[in-house]
Scaffold this active site. Structure first.
Site, short mmCIF file in Angstrom:
data_model
loop_
_atom_site.label_atom_id
_atom_site.label_comp_id
_atom_site.label_asym_id
_atom_site.label_seq_id
_atom_site.Cartn_x
_atom_site.Cartn_y
_atom_site.Cartn_z
N HIS A 459 54.63 47.49 -8.30
CA HIS A 459 54.52 47.30 -9.75
C HIS A 459 53.14 47.65 -10.27
O HIS A 459 52.17 47.78 -9.51
CB HIS A 459 54.89 45.86 -10.13
CG HIS A 459 53.96 44.82 -9.59
ND1 HIS A 459 52.77 44.48 -10.20
CD2 HIS A 459 54.05 44.02 -8.49
CE1 HIS A 459 52.18 43.51 -9.52
NE2 HIS A 459 52.93 43.21 -8.46
N CYS A 478 53.30 41.28 -3.22
CA CYS A 478 53.84 42.50 -3.80
C CYS A 478 52.81 43.64 -3.72
O CYS A 478 51.64 43.42 -3.39
CB CYS A 478 54.26 42.27 -5.24
SG CYS A 478 55.89 41.49 -5.39
#
Length: 561
Positions: A459, A478
């Protein structure tokens, strides 16, 4: 299982001797011209003549079915080998006309050179099998036959899927290499026109693996010639400084091919020598500032033995990986903190990333990207909500308002000022926290989704400055990517979406999901050593301690962290 095999052996042996005895008694009345040989008796009991002499049959039975010490995997392999020989009536694979075949000799020499794949020849008893090449008695030949088949199957299995199972060694490695049973492996070798080609075929058939093998052999030569020059400790060496250590630094960088011979002279640290150090720093994943500080000095003085172990560990990791990553795929190396979009084995786009902190380690796994979500919501993970945000809410119910994070109960927004936050703890938190789309959103303007059990994805992020750091372990697990819109562009151009269209979606500020017409493989790996196509060799620090864990599992000394 061992008792079962032993019982089978004893039963078979008794049956053979009983049959021989009965036939001998029945033949007493026969004339000498009609006498029955032992070989004929064995044939009449149903043993195929391909098995050879009765001595061979019994020698193979003895060698195959006598229990041996070892692990559960060793026992399973030996059982599969025994059943394979039983199916072929104990016909030898490695012996013809009473001696070892040329194929057998080639295979033994391959085992003796197992170190070329970062494996240990003694694990395959290569040093003990080699003298058996000269055996000629039935028992000696049977021992050679079974010993070599046992070694070949273990070696082939290690080439195929590694010496250890990654998930057994470390639960953060969600990899399950395709294994091959001993009987199937032996049959492939037996069916091959060239057994050595079949055996080599179990190794990863990739240039990536072969380049690492070549580099390992180079390191072994370096070790044999005395290793690398060490650079003495001292004050931080900066460009323009004079220092007697410059001569050692120059020699060390020439040895690693970062500096051409005669490109620099004198004791002033400048010019080509600074450029050479910057190349070295880049290959080590360090700040490319041309300064010889503690971190750079540590890498310069890493011994060739340590590098050999590091390469051996990463060859093992390569054996865990599937050979075919796909025609087009995403490749994320957590140790390098870089994401690549690869098409037809060419890197189309590469970008630096931020990955999990050492105590929020990003796992290793493979999945498929299914969609991109622009202007996403961030549903705050429960662990972050309770560990980091709950204390803030207890101090000030509106502490998260400036970050555009709302509190939801039963899917609906509620006023955080009306909640008695002191009543709740990390084990009794019934709310959900959600951050609205926008410039402060923790996921930025886009996330790349490959749904998985870890809730890990790629992301955007508002924390742009951290991308300038050499070490980028900042996330909760992440993968934050620099220039995410460029990555979105190269992914979506395959289905006809242009960059202006992407920008229009982002600028709308509205959440939108774009599904991929063809799922895109995503390989999240952890490699601390590799060789690029241009021949450049790269090493990385073992920030997650996974080299150390793997070293312990393989029974070798750990490399530096």
């Amino acid at each position: 299982m061992k008792n079962t095999i032993l019982s089978a052996f004893l039963g078979a042996s008794v049956a053979v001797f009983a049959a021989v005895s009965v036939q001998a008694q029945n033949s007493e009345a026969q004339s000498e011209d009609e006498s029955t040989t032992v070989e004929q008796v064995i044939r009449k009991t149903g043993i195929n003549e391909r098995s050879g002499s009765p001595e061979w049959y019994l020698a193979m039975q003895t060698r195959l079915y006598v229990p041996e010490t070892g692990t559960g995997a060793d026992a399973r392999r030996l059982e599969q080998i025994a059943l394979w020989y039983e199916e072929r009536d104990y016909e030898p694979l490695w012996i013809r006309n009473g001696k070892a075949t040329n194929d057998a000799k080639e295979v033994v020499f391959a085992l003796l050179n197992a170190h070329e794949d970062g494996l240990i020849p003694s694990r395959y008893a290569a040093d003990r099998i080699f003298p058996k090449l000269q055996q000629d008695a039935e028992t000696g030949l049977a021992d050679f036959e079974v010993s070599l088949s046992n070694a070949v199957t273990q070696y082939g299995q290690h080439l195929r899927s590694g010496r250890v199972s990654p998930n057994d060694v470390n639960r953060e490695l969600i990899l399950y290499p395709k294994e091959i049973s001993a009987d199937v492996l032996l049959q492939r070798v037996a069916d091959a026109a060239d057994p050595m080609d079949a055996l080599r075929g179990f190794a990863p058939g990739t240039d990536r693996y072969d380049r690492m093998k070549d580099h390992l052999m180079h390191l072994i030569v370096v070790r044999a010639t005395g290793g690398w020059t060490s650079v003495p400790e001292g004050q931080t060496l900066k460009p323009g400084m004079s220092d007697p250590r410059v001569a050692d630094l120059r020699q060390r960088l020439m040895e690693s091919k970062d500096l051409e011979e005669s490109a620099h002279t004198g004791d002033v640290y400048d010019g080509a020598l600074v450029e050479a150090l910057e190349r070295f720093q880049f290959r080590m994943g360090l700040e490319t500032d041309g300064v010889v500080g503690p971190a750079t000095l540590e890498q310069l003085n890493t011994t060739v033995d340590q590098r050999i172990r590091q390469v051996e560990l990463n060859l093992e990791r390569r054996r865990w990986m599937q050979a075919d990553f796909g025609e087009t795929y995403i490749f994320v190396n957590l140790a390098d903190q870089v994401v690549k979009y690869v098409q037809d084995e060419k890197t189309v786009h590469a970008a630096v990333t931020q990955v999990g902190k050492p105590y929020h380690r990003t796992p290793v796994f493979t999945d498929e990207m299914e969609y991109l979500e622009f202007n996403p919501y961030w549903n705050v993970p429960y662990s972050i909500a309770t560990k980091e945000y709950l204390p803030k809410l207890k101090a000030n119910p509106y502490a998260l308002a400036s970050q555009n994070i709302h509190v939801l109960a039963n899917g609906k927004r509620i006023d955080p000022g009306g909640v008695a936050w002191s009543r709740y703890s990390r084990s009794s938190f019934p709310f959900r926290l959600r951050q609205e789309p926008g410039p402060k959103n923790a996921l930025g303007r886009v996330k790349f989704m490959f749904p998985n059990q870890f809730n890990i994805y790629i992301h955007d992020t508002p924390s742009k400055s951290n991308f300038d750091r050499a070490s980028r372990y900042f996330s909760h697990g992440c993968i934050r990517v620099e220039d995410p819109m460029k990555l979105a562009e190269v992914i979506l151009q395959a289905q006809g979406m242009s960059r202006p269209e992407i920008d229009a979606i982002v600028n709308s500020g509205k959440r939108r999901v774009v599904r991929l017409e063809t799922p895109l493989p995503v390989h999240v790996v952890y490699l601390t050593a590799w060789v690029n196509k241009d021949g450049s060799v790269h090493y990385r620090r073992d920030v997650y301690g996974r080299d150390e864990i793997l070293s312990a599992a393989l029974g070798v000394e750990p490399v530096i962290r």
